[in-house]
Design a protein around this motif. Structure first.
Motif, PDB file in Angstrom:
ATOM      1  N   ASP A 164      36.178  34.287  38.542  1.00 59.04           N
ATOM      2  CA  ASP A 164      37.063  35.020  37.625  1.00 59.04           C
ATOM      3  C   ASP A 164      36.753  36.514  37.582  1.00 59.04           C
ATOM      4  N   HIS A 166      33.988  37.938  36.762  1.00 65.14           N
ATOM      5  CA  HIS A 166      32.816  38.249  35.957  1.00 65.14           C
ATOM      6  C   HIS A 166      31.555  38.109  36.811  1.00 65.14           C
ATOM      7  N   ASN A 193      36.512  44.517  43.816  1.00 60.99           N
ATOM      8  CA  ASN A 193      37.400  44.174  42.714  1.00 60.99           C
ATOM      9  C   ASN A 193      38.632  43.429  43.211  1.00 60.99           C
ATOM     10  N   ASN A 194      39.010  42.417  42.456  1.00 63.26           N
ATOM     11  CA  ASN A 194      40.265  41.660  42.601  1.00 63.26           C
ATOM     12  C   ASN A 194      40.274  40.650  43.738  1.00 63.26           C
ATOM     13  N   LYS A 197      41.203  37.084  42.798  1.00 63.42           N
ATOM     14  CA  LYS A 197      42.610  36.760  42.528  1.00 63.42           C
ATOM     15  C   LYS A 197      43.288  36.083  43.710  1.00 63.42           C
ATOM     16  N   ARG A 200      43.217  32.571  42.584  1.00 66.75           N
ATOM     17  CA  ARG A 200      43.436  32.422  41.140  1.00 66.75           C
ATOM     18  C   ARG A 200      44.112  31.098  40.798  1.00 66.75           C
ATOM     19  N   ASN A 210      48.110  40.987  45.688  1.00 64.01           N
ATOM     20  CA  ASN A 210      46.889  41.515  45.084  1.00 64.01           C
ATOM     21  C   ASN A 210      46.426  42.804  45.766  1.00 64.01           C
ATOM     22  N   ILE A 244      36.158  45.775  37.477  1.00 64.39           N
ATOM     23  CA  ILE A 244      37.292  45.856  36.547  1.00 64.39           C
ATOM     24  C   ILE A 244      37.712  44.432  36.221  1.00 64.39           C
ATOM     25  N   LEU A 245      37.612  44.059  34.973  1.00 63.15           N
ATOM     26  CA  LEU A 245      37.947  42.707  34.537  1.00 63.15           C
ATOM     27  C   LEU A 245      39.318  42.715  33.877  1.00 63.15           C
ATOM     28  N   ASP A 246      40.315  42.303  34.641  1.00 60.71           N
ATOM     29  CA  ASP A 246      41.668  42.158  34.084  1.00 60.71           C
ATOM     30  C   ASP A 246      42.276  40.874  34.622  1.00 60.71           C
ATOM     31  N   LYS A 247      43.427  40.515  34.104  1.00 66.20           N
ATOM     32  CA  LYS A 247      44.037  39.243  34.459  1.00 66.20           C
ATOM     33  C   LYS A 247      44.998  39.421  35.619  1.00 66.20           C
TER      34      LYS A 247
END
Length: 247
Positions: A164, A166, A193-194, A197, A200, A210, A244-247
């Motif tokens: 996820d 983290h 980062n990302n 996803k 996901r 993405n 960067i922690l985003d959805k």
């Protein structure tokens, strides 16, 4: 709607991805066995470019942020967070001039066309994480190889992928061994980062559209640092701060 579109795109991607691995497997074999290391490396570099391009089928974009002039005539220890298998080809491609080698689990050394062959023959090290008697001498030999030939060792100290984004706490043993056995190395922290996803929804379908970013932080000369434990904590903090922690 996004997930629905992901199904046919994932099928197309997996077909092209699988064909790429199958095509490059005999190419690697020929290059390695008939022409040696340099030819094999060029085939692996081209493979990584193709694998990165395959991901464009899923609408994947890449940004590689590197403001540092990293010398090519010195060994590197690249330390990165780990979010998915899709971290690997961009690092190999964008840092190809440094002769990227991986600290990898032994299970990846068989059964995967092209990938397993390169891990076994390209200079990487395969570790049995359940068997310290195997892992320790393998890491020592790997460190000596990196130091002698000015290669770049990539290690994911989290030990497993973050599903996820983290970050997981660093496992320091592997880093300590590399630091000890590659004393002239530059340590290069990288934040991914990302990449998580891409998975996901699980393994199928894959995430689409993405934007994967890779940030290369300021290299650190290992010879200038006496306290390796503090250095590892600083590297971990540098890498995780840029996640960067985003959805």
């Amino acid at each position: 709607m996004r997930k629905l579109l992901a199904y046919p795109l994932t099928v197309l991607y997996l077909i092209v991805f699988g064909m790429t691995l199958l095509i490059f497997h005999p190419i690697q074999w020929i290059c390695f066995n008939l022409f040696g290391y340099q030819a094999h490396k060029k085939s692996v570099d081209l493979l990584q470019l193709c694998l990165v391009r395959c991901l464009h089928i899923l609408g994947t974009r890449f940004t590689w942020n590197n403001l540092h002039n990293i010398p090519k005539n010195i060994p590197l220890i690249i330390v990165s967070n780990h979010q998915s298998m899709y971290d690997i080809s961009p690092i190999m491609w964008y840092m190809r001039q440094h002769h990227i080698k991986f600290v990898s689990k032994k299970e990846l050394g068989k059964g995967i066309p092209s990938v397993s062959y390169n891990l076994r023959h390209g200079g990487s090290v395969l570790i049995d994480r359940k068997n310290p008697r195997q892992a320790l001498p393998a890491m020592l030999e790997f460190g000596s190889y990196i130091e002698k030939h000015n290669r770049a060792a990539v290690i994911f100290p989290e030990g497993t992928r973050s599903k996820d984004g983290h970050p997981k706490p660093f496992k320091v043993k592997g880093l300590q061994l590399l630091f000890k056995n590659v004393p002239s190395a530059l340590v290069v922290p990288i934040t991914v980062n990302n990449s998580w996803k891409m998975l996901r929804y699980g393994k199928f379908p894959m995430g689409i559209g993405n934007h994967l970013t890779f940030t290369v932080h300021k290299p650190i000369a290992l010879s200038s640092v006496e306290d390796h434990s503090t250095l590892i904590k600083d590297i971990e903090q540098t890498i995780t701060k840029a996640i960067i922690l985003d959805k």
